[in-house]
Design a protein around this motif. Structure first.
Motif, short mmCIF file in Angstrom:
data_model
loop_
_atom_site.label_atom_id
_atom_site.label_comp_id
_atom_site.label_asym_id
_atom_site.label_seq_id
_atom_site.Cartn_x
_atom_site.Cartn_y
_atom_site.Cartn_z
N GLU A 38 0.64 3.82 -3.15
CA GLU A 38 -0.01 5.12 -2.96
C GLU A 38 0.97 6.27 -3.19
O GLU A 38 0.59 7.32 -3.72
CB GLU A 38 -0.62 5.18 -1.56
CG GLU A 38 -1.85 4.28 -1.42
CD GLU A 38 -2.51 4.37 -0.06
OE1 GLU A 38 -1.88 4.94 0.87
OE2 GLU A 38 -3.65 3.89 0.08
N TYR A 83 -6.21 -5.08 -3.14
CA TYR A 83 -7.55 -5.19 -2.56
C TYR A 83 -8.15 -6.57 -2.82
O TYR A 83 -8.82 -7.15 -1.96
CB TYR A 83 -8.48 -4.11 -3.13
CG TYR A 83 -8.13 -2.69 -2.73
CD1 TYR A 83 -7.73 -2.41 -1.43
CD2 TYR A 83 -8.22 -1.64 -3.65
CE1 TYR A 83 -7.42 -1.10 -1.05
CE2 TYR A 83 -7.93 -0.34 -3.28
CZ TYR A 83 -7.52 -0.08 -1.98
OH TYR A 83 -7.21 1.21 -1.62
N LEU A 105 -3.12 -1.39 -6.91
CA LEU A 105 -4.03 -1.26 -5.76
C LEU A 105 -5.17 -2.25 -5.84
O LEU A 105 -5.55 -2.89 -4.84
CB LEU A 105 -4.59 0.17 -5.70
CG LEU A 105 -3.75 1.23 -4.98
CD1 LEU A 105 -4.46 2.57 -5.05
CD2 LEU A 105 -3.51 0.84 -3.53
N ARG A 164 0.83 -1.21 0.00
CA ARG A 164 0.00 0.00 0.00
C ARG A 164 0.87 1.27 0.00
O ARG A 164 0.63 2.20 -0.78
CB ARG A 164 -0.91 0.01 1.23
CG ARG A 164 -1.71 1.32 1.37
CD ARG A 164 -2.47 1.34 2.68
NE ARG A 164 -3.53 0.36 2.68
CZ ARG A 164 -4.72 0.55 2.12
NH1 ARG A 164 -5.00 1.69 1.50
NH2 ARG A 164 -5.64 -0.38 2.17
#
Length: 1018
Positions: A710, A736, A732, A706
């Protein structure tokens, strides 16, 4: 009050002796007394009492001993006390109450008398010192560690006794000492110095034949016991007696007038700097130096001059340790102590100047000192040839500085301090001095600023010493600033030190300055090493591998290694090695601050940017290489256009196991992404972040996944980098999906696909479609799922992504299995397996084998399923694929359950459950719980069965895994039916029917058929 160590251990008050308790209590007191007014660690007390086999209650028993001693010390007449001081205890006692301190003070006074030419007073003082001895030191205290301390005291006694005899002979009292010397030679038959005194005393008493007999006896003893000939001093004395050398008589007669020593002119230099009163820590190193240099010099003379070389970074306290050790050894080296500062300001080299000072200290008139370096060195060695002198050479920069200053006397010793490890010194004993831990730093700070301020602001004190990085010089400067400002709170200085830019400015006070101290090391470096130090300040990781030096310098690895080693030798970089890893390097925090200052002052913005580009390009090149080795090529990934950097010889040699390399460099890779983001290198940033997914996905490092993604998404958005944004949205979404956050995953995939389509990136679209189809499968959207899988397969083939093709094929095989078309599933899996083996993608092979095992279970080919899973388990464990291991263990548990091996099945499933929880695979966690519930129910353990199945139901509910959720509800319904709880059973059955009605799959249809008549299940 008096505490006696020079003889049996005794504590007396007003002439009466106090009972010190049992043997353990006496050992504890003896150890505390040997370290009087210094901390004695608890571990040392334990070693003293129990040697190498302490009981588990050792610490408690030491506390009991200390408590017992404190009760004895509660007597108002006792002026000593025992304080608790981390990491142990301190015996606080007035020096005049301790006979060892009285002895040391008298010996010191005797030395002063000798230096002033007052030999008679010196002899009287030494006799007073020796009269303090009431027998062997610490007699009756049975402890190896205590007796080692006692041996040092005995050595000091013998040195004092030898000095007193030497002075008696110098005062023509040769006849008076013959009997005493005869007994001493019998007691210490290997000490050549005692033989020399006895031989000289006999000769001067007119007993030449007896003196020569002693010479022969000395030779015989040394040859027989040690296999060596006597030293040069004894041989010269024997030759002088045989030749009736008039110098022996002249020396005797002139000495009676106070002109000469028995053999030669005797000047005793005492040139050591003062030892600091707040000396802290370094007890282990101090003890090691005393052990190496503290034995009787005569016993070690056959080995030549003894050298201790202390090394460590600037400000770490090398000089303080060297001077302290020299002071504690002063009694052993009775002919004097010399100190030379080789790092003092002035012209280079300093050796000639130091030799000149040494010769003047040894009694040579300035006009008699030659100008030539070699002649000075010869004269210096000649003056020390028969003496016991301790030489301290502080701040040496090379072996060439030290070698001319080494004495020739075999009974001399040398302590050298240097920032570099002087490994070229012959026969040297090396001691590396590191930075302080927090507790010694706090102890040192407390001695400077006072304990009350420390207690009042303990947290601020800890933060302050952490800013000092364990460097004693930094702690001393900070303490001095606070001591000069008693109105300051500690947190005022802490707040000032938080500013990294000004930190070195704050660590300066009245001549004490850390920046100039570090500058000495920096200025001594060659130009390329200075540049590398500056460029290393660009790194943001706590440590880094050696190959980064090549990237920063833009050179080959071999040349860079040489420059790197020069920084290590200069103590400007530290080395660190983790288990199973290659050597790595790191900065001390304050040296990093200094390097950053030099970077900003000496490197242009263009040079700094180019170095960062090379460093990140090197990380990317290596990460790509690891991905290629893992996947068999640039499969299942896309890359950007950022420049890669490889060494001049195009060598990227790393460990054979790419996942191990990636795992080892995980934090460095995430920091590299952050560095790229900080420098707005958007192409480099997203490419590094996506390549890191190779590791993050397999090992379940979701936090790192993450963070990196990000960061890269933000920098690509700022740069308007559409393809980079698409890649990060795809990353991402994949994260998820692995966490079963299906809504977030779907949203990310939709956005990523749109951007890849705008860019015309077929390969990027294929990767997104493959994973988006998996979301459709989990959401029970079979039409959309098939469409995406088939489009992904076509695009994978167009892009030449063999591994991506294999991924899609095995997912299509899963669809065929769910629909009962096992023949089609087998064909698809066979092709997928061939694709993986074609490029040697072993992790993909393991995934296909997992599907094969599932297929074989559907067709009840249990043996073949078992074989496939064993092969899979070997692969995933070999490559460290923890998520794959969870899958393999789960299916193996199911196979064993099918064959009735319930105990083995339960054990395997528990292991699968543990691994699944570690990697965050909720689907396997739920399935393992379901299978464990089935096994417990089969055994009749209904409470455990219900608990396992209900936990699985909760997991499937959270995941949105509808069919598995329904299966768990059906099994719970059976549990309630078995207990006669009809209402609860019906509730679970009705909810299962509702769920299955929303799913269009073969398995859902089968389960619905079984539930068509719920009441028939009674």
């Amino acid at each position: 009050m008096r505490l006696r160590l020079l003889g049996p251990l005794e504590l007396s008050v007003d002439g009466g002796e106090l009972d010190l308790g049992g043997a353990r209590q006496r050992i504890v007191l003896a150890m505390l007394a040997l370290n009087a007014n210094r901390v004695t660690p608890v571990d040392q007390l334990i070693d003293a009492v129990w040697n190498t086999s302490p009981p588990t209650t050792a610490r408690l028993q030491v506390q009991i001993c200390v408590s017992g001693l404190r009760k004895i010390f509660d007597d108002s007449r006792v002026t000593a006390s025992i304080r608790t001081r981390s990491p142990g205890y301190v015996l606080e006692i007035p020096l005049e109450s301790l006979d060892t301190e009285q002895f040391a003070a008298l010996v010191g006074a005797a030395r002063s008398h000798v230096s002033a030419g007052r030999e008679s007073e010196a002899v009287a003082t030494l006799r007073s010192a020796l009269s303090l001895w009431q027998g062997p030191a610490l007699a009756g205290v049975h402890s190896d560690l205590v007796q080692r301390g006692a041996a040092q005291l005995e050595s000091a006694r013998l040195s004092a006794l030898t000095e007193r005899i030497r002075l008696d002979i110098a005062l023509s009292r040769h006849e008076e000492v013959i009997g005493e010397l005869t007994a001493l030679v019998e007691e210490h038959p290997l000490r050549e110095r005692l033989y020399e005194f006895l031989i000289l005393a006999l000769y001067r008493s007119g007993r030449q034949a007896e003196s020569l007999e002693v010479c022969r006896r000395a030779r015989s003893m040394l040859v027989e016991q040690l296999g060596i000939e006597p030293g040069q001093s004894l041989l010269r004395l024997e030759n002088a007696i045989l030749n009736r050398d008039p110098e022996l008589e002249i020396a005797a007669s002139s000495r009676s007038t106070g002109a000469e020593t028995p053999v030669e002119a005797h000047v005793v230099p005492r040139r050591l700097p003062a030892s600091i009163a707040d000396f802290t820590g370094r007890q282990d190193q101090l003890a090691e130096i005393k052990r190496v240099l503290g034995d009787d010099p005569d016993a070690a003379s056959r080995y030549g001059v003894r050298i201790v070389a202390i090394s460590g970074k600037g400000g770490v306290g090398k000089s303080t340790l060297a001077v302290r050790a020299a002071h504690e050894l002063r009694d052993i080296y009775s002919d004097g102590h010399l100190y030379g500062d080789l790092d003092a300001p002035g012209s280079e080299p300093r050796v000639e100047a130091v030799l000149g000072r040494f010769l003047r200290a040894l009694g040579i008139e300035g006009s008699a000192i030659p100008d030539d370096l070699e002649e000075r060195a010869d004269m210096y060695r000649g003056r020390l040839a028969n003496k016991r002198v301790l030489v301290v050479l502080d701040g040496a920069t090379s072996e060439d500085q030290v070698l001319p200053l080494l004495p020739a006397g075999p009974c001399c010793a040398v302590i050298v301090s240097s920032r570099a490890r002087l490994s070229g010194l012959p026969g040297a004993h090396f001691i590396d001095v590191g930075v302080f831990d927090v507790e010694p730093s706090l102890e040192m700070l407390g001695k400077i600023v006072g304990p009350d301020r420390m207690i009042a602001e303990r947290d601020a004190a800890v933060e302050l010493v952490n800013f000092c990085g364990g460097l004693p010089l930094a702690v001393r400067i900070a303490g001095a600033r606070l001591a000069s400002r008693p109105h300051w709170r500690l947190d005022i200085l802490v707040a000032r030190l938080r500013n990294t830019v000004r930190r070195l400015d704050e660590l300066a006070y009245r001549g004490l300055e850390l920046r100039s101290n570090l500058g000495l090391s920096y200025r001594g470096l060659p130009a390329d090493a200075k540049r590398l130090l500056r460029l290393f300040a660009l790194t943001t990781t706590s440590d880094f591998p050696g190959w980064t030096a090549a990237a920063l310098l833009d050179t080959n690895v071999f040349d860079a290694d040489e420059v790197l080693e020069s920084l290590v030798e200069a103590q400007l970089l530290d080395t660190v090695k983790y288990p199973g890893e290659r050597l790595r390097f790191r900065f001390h925090d304050l040296i990093r601050v200094y390097a950053t200052e030099r970077l900003m002052a000496e490197e242009s913005l263009e040079e700094r940017t180019a170095a960062v580009q090379r460093l990140l390009g090197a990380w990317l090149a290596r990460a790509e290489r690891a991905h290629r080795k893992e996947y068999g090529g640039d499969f299942a990934i896309i890359h950007g256009t950022a420049p890669r950097w490889v060494p001049a010889e195009d060598e990227l040699v790393e460990d054979d196991d790419p996942m191990e390399w990636l795992d080892r460099e995980r934090r460095s890779l995430v920091d590299a992404v952050a560095m790229a983001a900080e420098h707005q290198m958007d192409e480099m940033c997203w490419d590094l972040a996506l390549t890191g997914v190779t590791l993050f996905e397999v090992r379940g490092y979701f936090d790192d996944w993450r963070t990196a993604t990000e960061l890269a998404l933000a920098v690509t958005e700022r740069a308007g980098n559409n393809r980079g944004q698409a890649a990060m949205l795809y990353s991402l979404g994949t994260m998820y999906m692995a966490q079963r956050r299906l809504t977030d995953a779907e949203r990310s995939f939709v956005a990523a696909l749109e951007k890849f389509q705008v860019e015309g990136d077929d390969h990027g679209c294929a990767l997104v479609l493959r994973n988006a189809a998996t979301i459709d499968r989990l959401r029970n959207r079979p039409t959309a799922m098939r469409s995406k899988y088939h489009e992904a397969l076509a695009r994978m083939r167009l892009a030449g992504d063999t591994v991506g093709e294999a991924h899609v094929l095995q997912n299509l095989a899963k669809i065929a299995m769910d629909e009962g078309d096992f023949e089609a599933a087998h064909e698809l899996l066979t092709t997928a397996l061939a694709r993986c083996r074609q490029v040697e993608y072993v992790r993909g092979e393991a995934q296909v084998l997992d599907r094969f095992a599932e297929l074989k279970l559907h067709t009840n080919d249990v043996d073949e399923a078992h074989q496939a899973l064993n092969r899979m388990l070997l692969i995933v464990r070999d490559i460290g694929d923890r998520a794959g291991e969870a899958h393999a263990l789960y299916r193996l548990g199911v196979v064993r359950q099918r064959t009735g091996r319930l105990d083995n099945a339960a054990t395997t499933l528990q292991h699968a459950l543990s691994v699944a929880r570690q990697v965050g695979d909720r689907q396997i966690e739920g399935q393992a719980l379901y299978a464990l519930g089935e096994i417990a129910l089969a055994r009749g353990d209904y409470p455990a069965g219900e608990r396992h199945v209900d936990l699985s139901r909760q997991a499937f509910d959270e995941l949105g895994s509808v069919v598995w959720h329904a299966k768990a509800l059906i099994l719970l319904s059976d549990v309630h039916q078995g207990r006669g709880e009809r209402r609860e059973a019906d509730v679970h059955t009705e909810r299962a029917l509702e769920l299955l009605g929303t799913v269009n799959s073969a398995e859902a249809t089968r389960l619905l058929a079984e539930l068509e008549s719920p009441r028939s299940r009674c």
